[in-house]
Design a protein around this motif. Structure first.
Motif, PDB file in Angstrom:
ATOM      1  N   THR A 154      36.403  10.402  25.593  1.00 12.66           N
ATOM      2  CA  THR A 154      37.653   9.651  25.685  1.00 12.66           C
ATOM      3  C   THR A 154      38.684  10.185  24.696  1.00 12.66           C
ATOM      4  O   THR A 154      39.861  10.356  25.039  1.00 12.66           O
ATOM      5  CB  THR A 154      37.391   8.154  25.413  1.00 12.66           C
ATOM      6  N   ALA A 155      38.251  10.462  23.473  1.00 18.28           N
ATOM      7  CA  ALA A 155      39.174  10.876  22.415  1.00 18.28           C
ATOM      8  C   ALA A 155      39.827  12.231  22.710  1.00 18.28           C
ATOM      9  O   ALA A 155      41.026  12.411  22.435  1.00 18.28           O
ATOM     10  CB  ALA A 155      38.450  10.927  21.072  1.00 18.28           C
ATOM     11  N   LEU A 156      39.072  13.164  23.259  1.00 20.14           N
ATOM     12  CA  LEU A 156      39.647  14.494  23.501  1.00 20.14           C
ATOM     13  C   LEU A 156      40.789  14.458  24.518  1.00 20.14           C
ATOM     14  O   LEU A 156      41.869  14.996  24.227  1.00 20.14           O
ATOM     15  CB  LEU A 156      38.554  15.481  23.911  1.00 20.14           C
ATOM     16  N   VAL A 207      39.940  17.631  31.624  1.00 23.68           N
ATOM     17  CA  VAL A 207      39.034  17.633  32.775  1.00 23.68           C
ATOM     18  C   VAL A 207      37.595  17.416  32.309  1.00 23.68           C
ATOM     19  O   VAL A 207      36.858  16.619  32.910  1.00 23.68           O
ATOM     20  CB  VAL A 207      39.174  18.942  33.589  1.00 23.68           C
ATOM     21  N   GLY A 208      37.208  18.092  31.247  1.00 27.84           N
ATOM     22  CA  GLY A 208      35.844  17.930  30.734  1.00 27.84           C
ATOM     23  C   GLY A 208      35.558  16.517  30.272  1.00 27.84           C
ATOM     24  O   GLY A 208      34.509  15.948  30.597  1.00 27.84           O
ATOM     25  N   GLY A 209      36.486  15.936  29.509  1.00 28.68           N
ATOM     26  CA  GLY A 209      36.285  14.564  29.041  1.00 28.68           C
ATOM     27  C   GLY A 209      36.159  13.588  30.189  1.00 28.68           C
ATOM     28  O   GLY A 209      35.249  12.749  30.214  1.00 28.68           O
ATOM     29  N   PHE A 210      37.054  13.714  31.164  1.00 31.80           N
ATOM     30  CA  PHE A 210      36.958  12.800  32.300  1.00 31.80           C
ATOM     31  C   PHE A 210      35.693  13.062  33.109  1.00 31.80           C
ATOM     32  O   PHE A 210      35.046  12.116  33.576  1.00 31.80           O
ATOM     33  CB  PHE A 210      38.187  12.880  33.208  1.00 31.80           C
ATOM     34  N   ALA A 211      35.318  14.318  33.293  1.00 34.11           N
ATOM     35  CA  ALA A 211      34.107  14.631  34.053  1.00 34.11           C
ATOM     36  C   ALA A 211      32.880  13.989  33.407  1.00 34.11           C
ATOM     37  O   ALA A 211      32.005  13.472  34.105  1.00 34.11           O
ATOM     38  CB  ALA A 211      33.933  16.147  34.178  1.00 34.11           C
ATOM     39  N   VAL A 212      32.815  14.012  32.084  1.00 34.80           N
ATOM     40  CA  VAL A 212      31.703  13.373  31.379  1.00 34.80           C
ATOM     41  C   VAL A 212      31.707  11.866  31.649  1.00 34.80           C
ATOM     42  O   VAL A 212      30.661  11.273  31.956  1.00 34.80           O
ATOM     43  CB  VAL A 212      31.769  13.665  29.864  1.00 34.80           C
ATOM     44  N   LEU A 213      32.871  11.237  31.542  1.00 41.11           N
ATOM     45  CA  LEU A 213      32.949   9.795  31.795  1.00 41.11           C
ATOM     46  C   LEU A 213      32.635   9.464  33.254  1.00 41.11           C
ATOM     47  O   LEU A 213      31.954   8.466  33.538  1.00 41.11           O
ATOM     48  CB  LEU A 213      34.333   9.259  31.418  1.00 41.11           C
ATOM     49  N   PHE A 214      33.108  10.285  34.180  1.00 35.18           N
ATOM     50  CA  PHE A 214      32.837  10.052  35.599  1.00 35.18           C
ATOM     51  C   PHE A 214      31.344  10.205  35.887  1.00 35.18           C
ATOM     52  O   PHE A 214      30.752   9.395  36.613  1.00 35.18           O
ATOM     53  CB  PHE A 214      33.672  11.008  36.455  1.00 35.18           C
ATOM     54  N   ALA A 215      30.722  11.226  35.295  1.00 29.68           N
ATOM     55  CA  ALA A 215      29.275  11.395  35.450  1.00 29.68           C
ATOM     56  C   ALA A 215      28.534  10.190  34.866  1.00 29.68           C
ATOM     57  O   ALA A 215      27.531   9.731  35.431  1.00 29.68           O
ATOM     58  CB  ALA A 215      28.814  12.692  34.787  1.00 29.68           C
ATOM     59  N   GLY A 216      29.039   9.665  33.742  1.00 29.63           N
ATOM     60  CA  GLY A 216      28.436   8.466  33.151  1.00 29.63           C
ATOM     61  C   GLY A 216      28.544   7.258  34.065  1.00 29.63           C
ATOM     62  O   GLY A 216      27.634   6.431  34.155  1.00 29.63           O
ATOM     63  N   ALA A 242      39.657   4.077  29.826  1.00 34.95           N
ATOM     64  CA  ALA A 242      39.041   2.885  29.224  1.00 34.95           C
ATOM     65  C   ALA A 242      38.013   2.272  30.160  1.00 34.95           C
ATOM     66  O   ALA A 242      36.902   1.913  29.734  1.00 34.95           O
ATOM     67  CB  ALA A 242      40.119   1.852  28.866  1.00 34.95           C
ATOM     68  N   GLN A 243      38.358   2.144  31.417  1.00 37.18           N
ATOM     69  CA  GLN A 243      37.445   1.534  32.374  1.00 37.18           C
ATOM     70  C   GLN A 243      36.204   2.398  32.591  1.00 37.18           C
ATOM     71  O   GLN A 243      35.085   1.888  32.621  1.00 37.18           O
ATOM     72  CB  GLN A 243      38.160   1.286  33.705  1.00 37.18           C
ATOM     73  N   PHE A 244      36.398   3.703  32.732  1.00 39.35           N
ATOM     74  CA  PHE A 244      35.254   4.591  32.913  1.00 39.35           C
ATOM     75  C   PHE A 244      34.365   4.601  31.674  1.00 39.35           C
ATOM     76  O   PHE A 244      33.139   4.598  31.786  1.00 39.35           O
ATOM     77  CB  PHE A 244      35.719   6.003  33.265  1.00 39.35           C
ATOM     78  N   ALA A 245      34.970   4.610  30.489  1.00 41.73           N
ATOM     79  CA  ALA A 245      34.188   4.594  29.248  1.00 41.73           C
ATOM     80  C   ALA A 245      33.399   3.293  29.123  1.00 41.73           C
ATOM     81  O   ALA A 245      32.252   3.299  28.670  1.00 41.73           O
ATOM     82  CB  ALA A 245      35.106   4.777  28.044  1.00 41.73           C
TER      83      ALA A 245
END
Length: 156
Positions: free
Chosen positions: A84-86, A139-148, A67-70
């Motif tokens: 986030t959803a995945l 891992v992919g979902g979090f990596a996208v949010l972390f990159a964001g 939630a915080q990263f998003a």
């Protein structure tokens, strides 16, 4: 965390809802775990009742992190929602699988071959395929949010 719910982006709202559901599942499965402990001579719950309980609690806090990263991610609302959803979907599927094994008390290791759910044998590579998808989604979902987040901080 953002205090004003109206200021939350859709992905953060979804993650907070997931955190609430997972935390409630963790609390309720704790009651289930205790009921087994109280009834059994060895004072042990089935392995997957314990695993479901712990996983639900851990995934609740992981959902707060999502939630915080998003909320802070520089990507579009659609990208953040999918990212986030995945992971949330796979968190839920993992908890559900653990709870099912706990309910059935059919194993203490879901990876032991042949892999079973109750009396049904799973397809030979079914669990492995699920695990590959889980890794990609989580891992992919979090990596996208972390990159964001890195992009929002001007680091990417």
């Amino acid at each position: 965390m953002i205090a004003d719910a109206a200021a939350l982006v859709p992905a953060a709202r979804l993650a907070l809802l997931g955190a609430g559901v997972f935390f409630l599942a963790g609390l309720l499965s704790g009651i289930w775990k205790y009921a087994h402990i109280a009834q059994r001579d060895d004072a042990q719950a089935p392995a997957y009742v314990d695993i479901a309980h712990r996983a639900a609690l851990l995934y609740a806090f992981a959902a707060l992190l999502l939630a915080q990263f998003a909320q802070l991610s520089a990507w579009s609302a659609a990208v953040n929602l999918w990212a986030t959803a995945l992971p949330l979907a796979f968190f839920a599927a993992a908890i559900g699988g653990y709870a099912l094994h706990g309910w059935l008390d059919d194993t203490d290791n879901q990876f032991r071959r042949p892999q079973r759910v109750g009396r049904r044998t799973l397809p030979k590579h079914g669990l492995a395929a699920f695990m590959v998808l889980l890794v990609i989604a989580e891992v992919g979902g979090f990596a996208v949010l972390f990159a964001g987040l890195l992009r929002a901080f001007g680091l990417l």
